[in-house]
Design a protein around this motif. Sequence first.
Motif, mmCIF file in Angstrom:
data_model
loop_
_atom_site.group_PDB
_atom_site.id
_atom_site.type_symbol
_atom_site.label_atom_id
_atom_site.label_comp_id
_atom_site.label_asym_id
_atom_site.label_seq_id
_atom_site.Cartn_x
_atom_site.Cartn_y
_atom_site.Cartn_z
ATOM 1 N N GLU A 1 31.649 33.814 21.949
ATOM 2 C CA GLU A 1 32.968 33.536 21.363
ATOM 3 C C GLU A 1 34.064 33.969 22.330
ATOM 4 O O GLU A 1 35.068 33.278 22.491
ATOM 5 N N TYR A 2 33.871 35.114 22.963
ATOM 6 C CA TYR A 2 34.866 35.598 23.922
ATOM 7 C C TYR A 2 35.027 34.615 25.080
ATOM 8 O O TYR A 2 36.142 34.251 25.443
ATOM 9 N N THR A 3 33.916 34.165 25.642
ATOM 10 C CA THR A 3 33.976 33.248 26.778
ATOM 11 C C THR A 3 34.662 31.942 26.402
ATOM 12 O O THR A 3 35.508 31.444 27.151
ATOM 13 N N THR A 4 34.324 31.390 25.255
ATOM 14 C CA THR A 4 34.928 30.108 24.867
ATOM 15 C C THR A 4 36.423 30.241 24.596
ATOM 16 O O THR A 4 37.138 29.239 24.648
ATOM 17 N N SER A 5 36.900 31.462 24.359
ATOM 18 C CA SER A 5 38.335 31.659 24.132
ATOM 19 C C SER A 5 39.113 31.785 25.447
ATOM 20 O O SER A 5 40.335 31.716 25.445
ATOM 21 N N LYS B 1 40.785 30.993 29.032
ATOM 22 C CA LYS B 1 41.420 29.855 29.690
ATOM 23 C C LYS B 1 41.888 30.280 31.076
ATOM 24 O O LYS B 1 42.108 31.459 31.339
ATOM 25 N N GLY B 2 42.058 29.333 31.960
ATOM 26 C CA GLY B 2 42.680 29.557 33.257
ATOM 27 C C GLY B 2 42.062 30.645 34.102
ATOM 28 O O GLY B 2 40.854 30.712 34.303
ATOM 29 N N ALA B 3 42.938 31.552 34.582
ATOM 30 C CA ALA B 3 42.518 32.595 35.521
ATOM 31 C C ALA B 3 41.491 33.550 34.923
ATOM 32 O O ALA B 3 40.597 34.018 35.630
ATOM 33 N N ASN B 4 41.588 33.847 33.635
ATOM 34 C CA ASN B 4 40.610 34.753 33.025
ATOM 35 C C ASN B 4 39.223 34.121 32.967
ATOM 36 O O ASN B 4 38.218 34.802 33.178
ATOM 37 N N ALA B 5 39.156 32.829 32.682
ATOM 38 C CA ALA B 5 37.864 32.133 32.681
ATOM 39 C C ALA B 5 37.267 32.135 34.090
ATOM 40 O O ALA B 5 36.076 32.419 34.280
ATOM 41 N N LYS B 6 38.089 31.839 35.069
ATOM 42 C CA LYS B 6 37.636 31.821 36.460
ATOM 43 C C LYS B 6 37.171 33.213 36.894
ATOM 44 O O LYS B 6 36.168 33.360 37.592
ATOM 45 N N SER B 7 37.878 34.242 36.448
ATOM 46 C CA SER B 7 37.511 35.621 36.791
ATOM 47 C C SER B 7 36.165 35.994 36.198
ATOM 48 O O SER B 7 35.321 36.577 36.879
ATOM 49 N N LEU C 1 21.982 44.412 28.995
ATOM 50 C CA LEU C 1 23.335 43.878 29.158
ATOM 51 C C LEU C 1 23.466 42.651 28.272
ATOM 52 O O LEU C 1 22.613 41.760 28.297
ATOM 53 N N TYR C 2 24.527 42.607 27.480
ATOM 54 C CA TYR C 2 24.717 41.530 26.509
ATOM 55 C C TYR C 2 25.851 40.596 26.904
ATOM 56 O O TYR C 2 25.727 39.392 26.827
ATOM 57 N N ASP C 3 26.977 41.165 27.327
ATOM 58 C CA ASP C 3 28.121 40.342 27.712
ATOM 59 C C ASP C 3 29.124 41.204 28.464
ATOM 60 O O ASP C 3 29.003 42.432 28.502
ATOM 61 N N ILE C 4 30.090 40.550 29.059
ATOM 62 C CA ILE C 4 31.231 41.216 29.680
ATOM 63 C C ILE C 4 32.472 40.657 28.998
ATOM 64 O O ILE C 4 32.645 39.430 28.937
ATOM 65 N N VAL C 5 33.316 41.549 28.480
ATOM 66 C CA VAL C 5 34.479 41.134 27.696
ATOM 67 C C VAL C 5 35.730 41.890 28.150
ATOM 68 O O VAL C 5 35.659 42.772 28.997
ATOM 69 N N ASN C 6 36.855 41.539 27.537
ATOM 70 C CA ASN C 6 38.140 42.217 27.759
ATOM 71 C C ASN C 6 38.528 42.271 29.232
ATOM 72 O O ASN C 6 38.905 43.334 29.745
#
Length: 174
Positions: A70-74, A76-82, A158-163
Amino acid sequence: MKRKVNVIADLDGNKIVFIHDVQFKGKRSIEWKEVELYLKQFIGESYVIENTNDMIYIGTDFPDEYAHSEYTTSLKGANAKSKANAAQGIPELIEIAVGKEHKKNSKYKHNKDAKLGWYRYGSRFALPVCGSNGEVVGYNVFHVIMVVRHDKDGKMYLYDIVNIKKETSNLFQS
């Protein structure tokens, strides 16, 4: 696939994973299937967090969760690329993680895979900033939270990387 990644300490002694190649590029969107495929190379590996000596495993669920949460699909832009490009530094991001925090499992759907709860660790990485001529002029630094599930088998995965947050005060000159 050759990774161009190294760990450097900043002036305060805090470690940062420098990722020297922006592999996942996209003007409009990231091809998350490619990121997922890239992450599959880490399945079955384990890495030790230097700060706590916790062994963190990479399970078969990680690539899909990382690329399609859910975090990944939210993003956009530079944060998605990062986030997409942070995938290149997964081993090092785990190794330099700090600030271990435990949280109880609160969702029924995770009763099997996170029976012993969740851990969160902070980590940092840097991505190159290119000038108009394509040359690297510096690096933007990002802070992330690494989400780790504590399985009923006693292992931590490891499950995900968020924030993902860009540190506005840091632009390392190359």
